[in-house]
Enzyme design. Structure first.
Site, PDB file in Angstrom:
ATOM      1  N   LYS A 199       0.851  -1.195   0.000  1.00  0.00           N
ATOM      2  CA  LYS A 199       0.000   0.000   0.000  1.00  0.00           C
ATOM      3  C   LYS A 199       0.885   1.243   0.000  1.00  0.00           C
ATOM      4  O   LYS A 199       1.831   1.334   0.787  1.00  0.00           O
ATOM      5  CB  LYS A 199      -0.868   0.007   1.263  1.00  0.00           C
ATOM      6  CG  LYS A 199      -2.335   0.271   1.048  1.00  0.00           C
ATOM      7  CD  LYS A 199      -3.061   0.283   2.388  1.00  0.00           C
ATOM      8  CE  LYS A 199      -4.541   0.323   2.217  1.00  0.00           C
ATOM      9  NZ  LYS A 199      -5.247   0.414   3.507  1.00  0.00           N
TER      10      LYS A 199
HETATM   11  O1  G3P Z   1      -7.759   1.065   5.719  1.00  0.00           O
HETATM   12  C1  G3P Z   1      -8.159   2.037   4.816  1.00  0.00           C
HETATM   13  C2  G3P Z   1      -9.496   2.616   5.168  1.00  0.00           C
HETATM   14  O2  G3P Z   1     -10.481   1.617   5.072  1.00  0.00           O
HETATM   15  C3  G3P Z   1      -9.543   3.283   6.521  1.00  0.00           C
HETATM   16  O3  G3P Z   1     -10.795   3.818   6.708  1.00  0.00           O
HETATM   17  O4  G3P Z   1     -11.718   6.000   7.461  1.00  0.00           O
HETATM   18  O5  G3P Z   1     -12.243   3.908   8.724  1.00  0.00           O
HETATM   19  O6  G3P Z   1      -9.935   4.877   8.842  1.00  0.00           O
HETATM   20  P1  G3P Z   1     -11.170   4.675   8.001  1.00  0.00           P
END
Ligand code: G3P
Length: 218
Positions: free
Chosen positions: A83
């Site tokens: 990533k």
């Molecule tokens: O891992 C990437 C993404 O899914 C993170 O989302 O906004 O819940 O931190 P968030």
């Protein structure tokens, strides 16, 4: 639509994987920190648990170090997807790793312009963060629609739309309607997909009526 689980908690991944619905895993530095585990060790453990792509994010911000980190992460297991953030150095790293045959997930995408760049850089996956756009009062699903529309114009494009920052089942269903290839979700959101009160009500009635028959299948 492929379902990825967005967590670095091995116990949660193991439980979700038993449903047969898990096609991959995504992690990020925040999820790794939350796990309290050694990064390389937990990624290796997850890769052994789930055969699909497992995203492991570089932590440097400069190309040279990102590339070194990405190559090291890629060596952990064949199913590692490195990533990288959607920055100039991140996409330079994406381009270099993709040429070496490494899967790359370009993350922290918040615009269609960024998604275009990631596809041109050879990304395996682009991760638009739908929930974080919702969090600031914009409709994150509009970005998913734009990216899917753009990518559909170029059939030779190999980059898959990996909907990230998913907050609830509507994000998943609406993204699926648009043709997004993957949704990565917290384990709790996967569980929410099963839930409907009429299913519970109907099953309770079936159970009650079957009990009245006094019969048993086994
Ligand atoms: O891992 C990437 C993404 O899914 C993170 O989302 O906004 O819940 O931190 P968030």
């Amino acid at each position: 639509m492929k379902f990825f689980i967005d967590t670095a908690e091995v116990s949660e991944i193991r439980e979700a994987a038993m449903t047969g619905l898990v096609d991959g895993v995504t992690t990020n530095p925040s999820l790794i920190a939350k796990s309290g585990r050694n990064f390389l060790e937990v990624v290796a453990e997850i890769c052994a648990l789930v055969p699909g792509p497992v995203s492991a994010e570089v932590t440097a911000n400069d190309f040279d170090t990102m590339l070194k980190e990405g190559r090291k992460l890629a060596k952990i297991a064949k199913n590692v997807a490195v990533k990288v953030p959607l920055t100039v150095d991140g996409l330079k790293t994406c381009y270099a790793l993709a040429k070496e045959g490494t899967q790359v997930n370009v993350t922290l995408c918040f615009s269609a312009a960024q998604a275009l760049l990631a596809a041109k850089a050879g990304a395996t996956f682009i991760s638009p963060f739908v929930g974080r756009l919702d969090d600031i009062g914009t409709n994150g699903l509009n970005l998913i629609a734009d990216i899917c529309t753009i990518y559909r114009q170029y059939p030779n494009l190999k980059t898959e739309v990996l909907v990230a920052s998913v907050r609830h089942p509507v994000h998943i269903v609406e993204s699926a309607k648009m043709g997004a290839h993957v949704a990565t979700m917290p384990p709790a959101t996967l569980k929410q997909l099963f839930n409907h009160p009429l299913t519970d009500k109907g099953l309770a009635q079936f159970n009650a009526d079957w009990k009245k028959t006094g019969q048993s299948i086994l």
